[in-house]
Design a protein around this motif. Structure first.
Motif, PDB file in Angstrom:
ATOM      1  N   THR A 167      40.840  45.393  43.035  1.00  9.12           N
ATOM      2  CA  THR A 167      40.206  45.283  41.720  1.00  9.12           C
ATOM      3  C   THR A 167      39.711  46.633  41.210  1.00  9.12           C
ATOM      4  O   THR A 167      39.598  46.831  40.005  1.00  9.12           O
ATOM      5  CB  THR A 167      39.028  44.298  41.751  1.00  9.12           C
ATOM      6  N   LYS A 168      39.449  47.563  42.132  1.00  6.76           N
ATOM      7  CA  LYS A 168      39.040  48.916  41.751  1.00  6.76           C
ATOM      8  C   LYS A 168      40.238  49.838  41.531  1.00  6.76           C
ATOM      9  O   LYS A 168      40.080  51.027  41.276  1.00  6.76           O
ATOM     10  CB  LYS A 168      38.125  49.514  42.820  1.00  6.76           C
ATOM     11  N   GLU A 169      41.451  49.268  41.639  1.00  3.34           N
ATOM     12  CA  GLU A 169      42.694  50.008  41.438  1.00  3.34           C
ATOM     13  C   GLU A 169      42.882  51.112  42.473  1.00  3.34           C
ATOM     14  O   GLU A 169      43.572  52.107  42.231  1.00  3.34           O
ATOM     15  CB  GLU A 169      42.792  50.563  40.021  1.00  3.34           C
ATOM     16  N   LEU A 170      42.312  50.933  43.662  1.00  3.76           N
ATOM     17  CA  LEU A 170      42.548  51.831  44.786  1.00  3.76           C
ATOM     18  C   LEU A 170      43.703  51.225  45.587  1.00  3.76           C
ATOM     19  O   LEU A 170      43.535  50.679  46.671  1.00  3.76           O
ATOM     20  CB  LEU A 170      41.276  51.960  45.636  1.00  3.76           C
ATOM     21  N   ARG A 223      37.350  42.481  51.378  1.00  8.02           N
ATOM     22  CA  ARG A 223      37.347  43.950  51.350  1.00  8.02           C
ATOM     23  C   ARG A 223      38.618  44.485  50.686  1.00  8.02           C
ATOM     24  O   ARG A 223      38.558  45.372  49.826  1.00  8.02           O
ATOM     25  CB  ARG A 223      37.234  44.493  52.774  1.00  8.02           C
ATOM     26  N   ALA A 224      39.762  43.934  51.073  1.00  2.00           N
ATOM     27  CA  ALA A 224      41.027  44.374  50.489  1.00  2.00           C
ATOM     28  C   ALA A 224      41.078  44.064  48.999  1.00  2.00           C
ATOM     29  O   ALA A 224      41.532  44.884  48.186  1.00  2.00           O
ATOM     30  CB  ALA A 224      42.188  43.701  51.215  1.00  2.00           C
ATOM     31  N   ASP A 225      40.598  42.871  48.631  1.00  2.00           N
ATOM     32  CA  ASP A 225      40.582  42.489  47.219  1.00  2.00           C
ATOM     33  C   ASP A 225      39.690  43.416  46.401  1.00  2.00           C
ATOM     34  O   ASP A 225      39.980  43.708  45.228  1.00  2.00           O
ATOM     35  CB  ASP A 225      40.098  41.046  47.067  1.00  2.00           C
ATOM     36  N   ALA A 264      49.358  45.209  44.629  1.00  2.00           N
ATOM     37  CA  ALA A 264      48.972  46.581  44.973  1.00  2.00           C
ATOM     38  C   ALA A 264      50.191  47.503  44.931  1.00  2.00           C
ATOM     39  O   ALA A 264      50.121  48.622  44.408  1.00  2.00           O
ATOM     40  CB  ALA A 264      48.325  46.610  46.353  1.00  2.00           C
ATOM     41  N   TYR A 265      51.316  47.044  45.478  1.00  2.00           N
ATOM     42  CA  TYR A 265      52.549  47.843  45.396  1.00  2.00           C
ATOM     43  C   TYR A 265      52.970  48.045  43.941  1.00  2.00           C
ATOM     44  O   TYR A 265      53.378  49.141  43.547  1.00  2.00           O
ATOM     45  CB  TYR A 265      53.674  47.157  46.166  1.00  2.00           C
TER      46      TYR A 265
END
Length: 256
Positions: A125-128, A119-121, A163-164
């Motif tokens: 990948t959606k740049e959220l 879910r996190a990945d 992500a950061y």
């Protein structure tokens, strides 16, 4: 949801709101569309009585609601619940149903840690990025984390660092990559750690309170430092990313 969806059944007077997607649903077809296109996001949280009651009262799908309650009473999993909706609706074609069946079965056999990482990945990948950060933090706080191999935990920290970095928070990214490298022994993690240190030393580091002029500074720096494009999947071309990310950055920073 921007596509036009043909609704054959009832259209709800009151929509069902999915908070995680910031989305209102008005029909069974829209619900199925959401399920099909967000398979990796589905969990037990949505399998609530509120959704079943909405299907029953707003869409007049009494039989389907009864089946879903039976799934919940028998402690059926994510696979059984969502496939019941897809099959009953008749919305999905054979190929789509087979795909959903395969993905949901696979998720059902995953550990809690593995399922949450997927879910996190997906968010990443959606740049959220802000949502990905939240999910990775929750993942690292799970009691089940202690049963996972060090490499798996290191990979989560690696992705949290990415992500950061997607939000230009290189100090936080560096900390994540540093911790990840000690666990997963990955050359890619080491490479990104070095890259973060280099960009921090050059002054290219934003915080969540930086103003818009920092974007112009970042854009100018990006043109000089082309190799930042080497961060596959996250920096296709940093100059284009920064231009398009002005509005998205504000939105994501509020989530954090």
């Amino acid at each position: 949801m921007s596509e036009l969806i043909l609704c054959r059944g009832e259209v709800a007077a009151t929509p069902f709101y999915i908070e995680s997607a910031e989305l209102n649903l008005y029909s069974l077809e829209e619900l199925c569309y959401y399920i099909e296109h967000n398979l990796y996001m589905l969990d037990r949280e949505l399998m609530a009585e509120e959704l079943i009651a909405w299907i029953e009262h707003e869409l007049s799908e009494n039989e389907l609601a009864s089946r879903l309650r039976q799934v919940r009473r028998s402690e059926g999993g994510v696979y059984q619940f969502y496939m019941t909706i897809l099959i009953a609706s008749g919305y999905s074609g054979k190929k789509e149903l087979e795909h959903c069946d395969e993905v949901l079965k696979g998720l059902q056999n995953k550990s809690v840690f593995e399922a949450r990482k997927i879910r996190a990945d997906y968010y990443l990948t959606k740049e959220l990025y802000a949502r990905a950060i939240t999910e990775y933090r929750l993942l690292l706080a799970l009691p089940e984390r202690t049963a996972e191999p060090e490499e798996a935990v290191g990979n989560v920290l690696h992705n949290l660092g990415c992500a950061y970095a997607g939000l230009f928070l290189f100090e936080e990214a560096e900390e994540c990559f540093f911790s990840a490298a000690a666990k997963n022994q990955s050359l890619e993690t080491e490479r990104l750690l070095s890259l973060c240190r280099e960009y921090r030393s050059s002054g290219f580091d934003l915080s969540l309170t930086e103003k818009d002029e920092e974007y112009e500074k970042a854009l100018s720096l990006a043109e000089e430092r082309k190799k930042l494009r080497d961060m596959e999947g996250f920096y296709d071309a940093l100059s284009d990313l920064i231009k398009s990310y002005k509005k998205e950055y504000r939105k994501n920073s509020q989530v954090i």
